[in-house]
Design a protein around this motif. Structure first.
Motif, PDB file in Angstrom:
ATOM      1  N   ARG A 210       0.748  -1.247   0.142  1.00  0.00           N
ATOM      2  CA  ARG A 210      -0.322   0.130   0.006  1.00  0.00           C
ATOM      3  C   ARG A 210       0.833   0.941  -0.142  1.00  0.00           C
ATOM      4  O   ARG A 210       0.141   2.499  -0.356  1.00  0.00           O
ATOM      5  CB  ARG A 210      -0.740   0.275   1.340  1.00  0.00           C
ATOM      6  CG  ARG A 210      -0.447   0.414   2.438  1.00  0.00           C
ATOM      7  CD  ARG A 210      -1.404   0.392   3.749  1.00  0.00           C
ATOM      8  NE  ARG A 210      -0.217   0.749   4.631  1.00  0.00           N
ATOM      9  CZ  ARG A 210      -0.877   1.153   5.714  1.00  0.00           C
ATOM     10  NH1 ARG A 210      -2.053   0.825   6.347  1.00  0.00           N
ATOM     11  NH2 ARG A 210      -0.412   1.097   6.906  1.00  0.00           N
TER      12      ARG A 210
ATOM     13  N   THR B 238     -15.587  16.744  -1.250  1.00  0.00           N
ATOM     14  CA  THR B 238     -15.317  15.872  -2.670  1.00  0.00           C
ATOM     15  C   THR B 238     -14.045  16.197  -3.026  1.00  0.00           C
ATOM     16  O   THR B 238     -13.087  15.314  -3.412  1.00  0.00           O
ATOM     17  CB  THR B 238     -16.633  16.710  -3.904  1.00  0.00           C
ATOM     18  OG1 THR B 238     -17.978  16.133  -3.123  1.00  0.00           O
ATOM     19  CG2 THR B 238     -16.211  16.014  -5.345  1.00  0.00           C
TER      20      THR B 238
ATOM     21  N   PHE C  29     -11.720  14.165  -0.623  1.00  0.00           N
ATOM     22  CA  PHE C  29     -11.105  12.572  -0.736  1.00  0.00           C
ATOM     23  C   PHE C  29     -11.141  12.448  -2.597  1.00  0.00           C
ATOM     24  O   PHE C  29      -9.768  11.730  -3.466  1.00  0.00           O
ATOM     25  CB  PHE C  29     -13.089  12.152  -1.648  1.00  0.00           C
ATOM     26  CG  PHE C  29     -13.053  11.090  -1.709  1.00  0.00           C
ATOM     27  CD1 PHE C  29     -13.069   9.963  -0.608  1.00  0.00           C
ATOM     28  CD2 PHE C  29     -13.528  10.422  -2.936  1.00  0.00           C
ATOM     29  CE1 PHE C  29     -13.218   7.986  -1.134  1.00  0.00           C
ATOM     30  CE2 PHE C  29     -14.255   9.205  -3.627  1.00  0.00           C
ATOM     31  CZ  PHE C  29     -13.810   8.139  -2.211  1.00  0.00           C
ATOM     32  N   ILE C  30     -11.457  13.803  -3.628  1.00  0.00           N
ATOM     33  CA  ILE C  30     -10.808  13.030  -4.900  1.00  0.00           C
ATOM     34  C   ILE C  30      -9.266  13.368  -4.973  1.00  0.00           C
ATOM     35  O   ILE C  30      -8.243  12.181  -5.969  1.00  0.00           O
ATOM     36  CB  ILE C  30     -11.634  13.903  -6.066  1.00  0.00           C
ATOM     37  CG1 ILE C  30     -12.413  13.609  -6.345  1.00  0.00           C
ATOM     38  CG2 ILE C  30     -10.845  13.970  -7.123  1.00  0.00           C
ATOM     39  CD1 ILE C  30     -12.576  12.148  -6.594  1.00  0.00           C
ATOM     40  N   THR C  31      -8.743  14.506  -4.466  1.00  0.00           N
ATOM     41  CA  THR C  31      -7.258  14.807  -4.752  1.00  0.00           C
ATOM     42  C   THR C  31      -6.121  13.579  -3.815  1.00  0.00           C
ATOM     43  O   THR C  31      -5.776  13.071  -4.358  1.00  0.00           O
ATOM     44  CB  THR C  31      -6.643  15.949  -3.843  1.00  0.00           C
ATOM     45  OG1 THR C  31      -7.884  17.410  -4.289  1.00  0.00           O
ATOM     46  CG2 THR C  31      -5.496  16.408  -3.614  1.00  0.00           C
ATOM     47  N   THR C  32      -7.700  13.388  -2.451  1.00  0.00           N
ATOM     48  CA  THR C  32      -6.616  12.110  -1.454  1.00  0.00           C
ATOM     49  C   THR C  32      -6.598  10.428  -2.339  1.00  0.00           C
ATOM     50  O   THR C  32      -5.217  10.670  -2.706  1.00  0.00           O
ATOM     51  CB  THR C  32      -6.669  11.848  -0.346  1.00  0.00           C
ATOM     52  OG1 THR C  32      -7.457  13.347   0.233  1.00  0.00           O
ATOM     53  CG2 THR C  32      -6.476  10.572   0.677  1.00  0.00           C
ATOM     54  N   HIS C  33      -7.241  10.175  -3.106  1.00  0.00           N
ATOM     55  CA  HIS C  33      -7.323   8.921  -3.897  1.00  0.00           C
ATOM     56  C   HIS C  33      -6.492   9.209  -5.045  1.00  0.00           C
ATOM     57  O   HIS C  33      -5.656   8.441  -5.385  1.00  0.00           O
ATOM     58  CB  HIS C  33      -9.033   9.097  -4.092  1.00  0.00           C
ATOM     59  CG  HIS C  33      -9.387   7.698  -2.703  1.00  0.00           C
ATOM     60  ND1 HIS C  33      -9.533   8.705  -1.739  1.00  0.00           N
ATOM     61  CD2 HIS C  33      -9.593   7.305  -2.650  1.00  0.00           C
ATOM     62  CE1 HIS C  33     -10.644   8.065  -0.959  1.00  0.00           C
ATOM     63  NE2 HIS C  33      -9.972   7.204  -1.455  1.00  0.00           N
ATOM     64  N   LEU C  34      -6.573  10.480  -6.138  1.00  0.00           N
ATOM     65  CA  LEU C  34      -5.424  10.049  -6.787  1.00  0.00           C
ATOM     66  C   LEU C  34      -4.181  10.756  -6.433  1.00  0.00           C
ATOM     67  O   LEU C  34      -3.476  10.141  -6.737  1.00  0.00           O
ATOM     68  CB  LEU C  34      -6.083  11.256  -7.941  1.00  0.00           C
ATOM     69  CG  LEU C  34      -7.324  11.956  -8.605  1.00  0.00           C
ATOM     70  CD1 LEU C  34      -7.945  12.688  -9.134  1.00  0.00           C
ATOM     71  CD2 LEU C  34      -7.495  10.788  -9.456  1.00  0.00           C
TER      72      LEU C  34
ATOM     73  N   ALA D  80      -3.110   8.921  -3.855  1.00  0.00           N
ATOM     74  CA  ALA D  80      -2.404   7.585  -3.213  1.00  0.00           C
ATOM     75  C   ALA D  80      -2.592   6.636  -4.425  1.00  0.00           C
ATOM     76  O   ALA D  80      -1.930   5.493  -4.668  1.00  0.00           O
ATOM     77  CB  ALA D  80      -3.422   7.113  -2.092  1.00  0.00           C
ATOM     78  N   SER D  81      -2.649   7.417  -5.675  1.00  0.00           N
ATOM     79  CA  SER D  81      -2.842   6.586  -7.058  1.00  0.00           C
ATOM     80  C   SER D  81      -1.547   6.467  -7.819  1.00  0.00           C
ATOM     81  O   SER D  81      -0.437   6.557  -7.406  1.00  0.00           O
ATOM     82  CB  SER D  81      -3.671   6.292  -8.049  1.00  0.00           C
ATOM     83  OG  SER D  81      -3.582   7.838  -8.857  1.00  0.00           O
TER      84      SER D  81
ATOM     85  N   ALA E  70      -3.326  15.722  -9.758  1.00  0.00           N
ATOM     86  CA  ALA E  70      -4.345  15.660  -8.529  1.00  0.00           C
ATOM     87  C   ALA E  70      -5.081  16.540  -7.467  1.00  0.00           C
ATOM     88  O   ALA E  70      -7.110  16.700  -7.714  1.00  0.00           O
ATOM     89  CB  ALA E  70      -3.857  14.648  -7.244  1.00  0.00           C
TER      90      ALA E  70
ATOM     91  N   GLY F 196      -9.280  17.511  -7.907  1.00  0.00           N
ATOM     92  CA  GLY F 196     -10.029  17.376  -6.365  1.00  0.00           C
ATOM     93  C   GLY F 196     -10.728  18.543  -6.622  1.00  0.00           C
ATOM     94  O   GLY F 196     -12.154  18.883  -6.031  1.00  0.00           O
TER      95      GLY F 196
END
Length: 187
Positions: free
Chosen positions: A53, A126, A129-134, A136-137, A150, A154
């Motif tokens: 991870r 929103t 959430f989007i920035t964090t998940h992008l 982390a990708s 990112a 976001g």
């Protein structure tokens, strides 16, 4: 893998000897969890390296790169705060305009305040959430452009959700204020 682990432990021991004073000063100002950090516990660094991870973490090799990322983060934060402030001012001017024109400014302020609160909360949630998940990708592999993408995506997603939420909430509050039934097809 074992050879790399042994090399990491050797480098850690060398780091502890050469930079003992600097590391101690750093550890005094930056408290860590009970497990420690990669600077205080060599097993922690090995575990992070082995864990899947953590595979897309940033590879920062200098303080200049870290400072660039911190500046980007701070600028994005202030841009967000600025947008919220501009939104509040525009809404205040709208309510004041209704007051000056003799319109029902109580209805206007109710709708604007509810719309402001809901749209700000949804937009921030929103965007985060989007920035964090992008982030982390795999986008971080494109550093520093990955961060810009990112944060930009976001920001755009948060802004779009904020506008949609604002429209729905304002219409609902206006209907409640006027005591009209809410028809979902007419929103």
């Amino acid at each position: 893998m074992v050879a790399l682990e042994q090399k990491a432990l050797a480098i850690f021991k060398e780091l502890q000897v050469k930079y003992q004073v600097e590391l101690q000063r750093f550890m005094n100002t930056n408290r860590a969890s009970r497990r420690g950090t990669v600077w205080s516990n060599p097993d922690r660094g090995v575990h992070i390296a082995k864990n899947a991870r953590h595979s897309s973490k940033l590879d920062i090799s200098s303080t200049a790169e870290l400072n660039k990322i911190k500046r980007l983060e701070n600028n994005a934060r202030w841009l967000g705060y600025g947008m919220i402030a501009v939104d509040a001012v525009v809404r205040g001017v709208s309510v004041y305009s209704d007051y000056e024109n003799g319109s029902d400014w109580h209805r206007s302020i109710s709708a604007e305040m509810a719309g402001f609160g809901a749209s700000t909360a949804v937009g921030i949630a929103t965007g985060a959430f989007i920035t964090t998940h992008l982030a982390a990708s795999t986008l971080l592999m494109l550093t520093p452009y990955g961060w810009i993408v990112a944060i930009g995506l976001g920001f755009a997603a948060g802004f779009a959700m904020s506008i949609g939420t604002n429209t729905l909430v304002k219409k609902a509050i206006e209907n409640i204020y006027d005591r009209k039934p809410i028809h979902t097809g007419n929103l």
